[in-house]
Design a protein around this motif. Structure first.
Motif, PDB file in Angstrom:
ATOM      1  N   CYS A  62      40.792  42.915  28.939  1.00 47.38           N
ATOM      2  CA  CYS A  62      40.350  42.432  30.257  1.00 47.38           C
ATOM      3  C   CYS A  62      38.936  42.899  30.567  1.00 47.38           C
ATOM      4  CB  CYS A  62      41.309  42.899  31.345  1.00 47.38           C
ATOM      5  SG  CYS A  62      42.907  42.060  31.302  1.00 47.38           S
ATOM      6  N   ARG A  63      38.637  44.127  30.223  1.00 43.95           N
ATOM      7  CA  ARG A  63      37.288  44.672  30.446  1.00 43.95           C
ATOM      8  C   ARG A  63      36.259  43.892  29.621  1.00 43.95           C
ATOM      9  NH1 ARG A  63      38.671  49.478  30.097  1.00 43.95           N
ATOM     10  NH2 ARG A  63      38.499  49.726  27.878  1.00 43.95           N
ATOM     11  N   GLU A  64      36.579  43.632  28.354  1.00 46.73           N
ATOM     12  CA  GLU A  64      35.660  42.876  27.493  1.00 46.73           C
ATOM     13  C   GLU A  64      35.471  41.454  28.011  1.00 46.73           C
ATOM     14  OE1 GLU A  64      37.245  43.064  23.545  1.00 46.73           O
ATOM     15  OE2 GLU A  64      36.764  45.188  23.310  1.00 46.73           O
ATOM     16  N   TYR A  65      36.557  40.831  28.478  1.00 44.83           N
ATOM     17  CA  TYR A  65      36.467  39.491  29.040  1.00 44.83           C
ATOM     18  C   TYR A  65      35.580  39.503  30.291  1.00 44.83           C
ATOM     19  CZ  TYR A  65      37.863  35.219  31.447  1.00 44.83           C
ATOM     20  OH  TYR A  65      37.858  34.024  32.107  1.00 44.83           O
ATOM     21  N   GLY A  66      35.801  40.477  31.155  1.00 46.85           N
ATOM     22  CA  GLY A  66      35.003  40.587  32.377  1.00 46.85           C
ATOM     23  C   GLY A  66      33.534  40.806  32.088  1.00 46.85           C
ATOM     24  N   GLU A  67      33.233  41.643  31.110  1.00 51.02           N
ATOM     25  CA  GLU A  67      31.834  41.888  30.741  1.00 51.02           C
ATOM     26  C   GLU A  67      31.183  40.631  30.189  1.00 51.02           C
ATOM     27  OE1 GLU A  67      32.227  45.178  28.051  1.00 51.02           O
ATOM     28  OE2 GLU A  67      32.531  46.631  29.671  1.00 51.02           O
ATOM     29  N   ALA A  68      31.911  39.893  29.366  1.00 53.35           N
ATOM     30  CA  ALA A  68      31.379  38.649  28.813  1.00 53.35           C
ATOM     31  C   ALA A  68      31.143  37.626  29.919  1.00 53.35           C
ATOM     32  CB  ALA A  68      32.330  38.086  27.753  1.00 53.35           C
ATOM     33  N   LEU A  69      32.063  37.559  30.856  1.00 48.72           N
ATOM     34  CA  LEU A  69      31.928  36.622  31.971  1.00 48.72           C
ATOM     35  C   LEU A  69      30.737  36.975  32.856  1.00 48.72           C
ATOM     36  CD1 LEU A  69      33.277  34.110  33.072  1.00 48.72           C
ATOM     37  CD2 LEU A  69      34.782  35.579  34.410  1.00 48.72           C
ATOM     38  N   LYS A  70      30.545  38.268  33.109  1.00 49.21           N
ATOM     39  CA  LYS A  70      29.383  38.711  33.899  1.00 49.21           C
ATOM     40  C   LYS A  70      28.081  38.365  33.180  1.00 49.21           C
ATOM     41  CE  LYS A  70      31.585  42.597  36.226  1.00 49.21           C
ATOM     42  NZ  LYS A  70      31.648  44.061  36.306  1.00 49.21           N
ATOM     43  N   ALA A  71      28.039  38.600  31.884  1.00 45.23           N
ATOM     44  CA  ALA A  71      26.838  38.282  31.110  1.00 45.23           C
ATOM     45  C   ALA A  71      26.563  36.784  31.152  1.00 45.23           C
ATOM     46  CB  ALA A  71      26.990  38.760  29.665  1.00 45.23           C
TER      47      ALA A  71
END
Length: 73
Positions: free
Chosen positions: A21-30
């Motif tokens: 979830c953290r990796e998904y959120g970071e990718a989405l923010k980027a």
């Protein structure tokens, strides 16, 4: 090596899901930042990363759901 108990399995599942979830959120923010910055090339690459992270999370959840279903029967 012995089998892990249900609590240990649940802890591992939660740790992995938190990371995914953290990796998904970071990718989405980027992706959002690239889109806001008007950089379509980077945004188009990042949309692929977001989709991949989403697919990995879904596959992980489905795999674990099958294991849970099998354990209940």
């Amino acid at each position: 090596m012995g089998a892990i108990n249900d609590n240990e399995r649940a802890d591992v599942y939660l740790e992995v899901m938190e990371r995914l979830c953290r990796e998904y959120g970071e990718a989405l923010k980027a992706y959002d930042k690239a889109k806001e910055a008007g950089d379509p090339e980077v945004a188009s690459r990042l949309v692929l990363v977001v989709a991949e992270k989403s697919s990995v999370m879904q596959a992980y959840m489905e795999r674990n759901q099958k294991g849970i279903d099998a354990a209940l029967h």
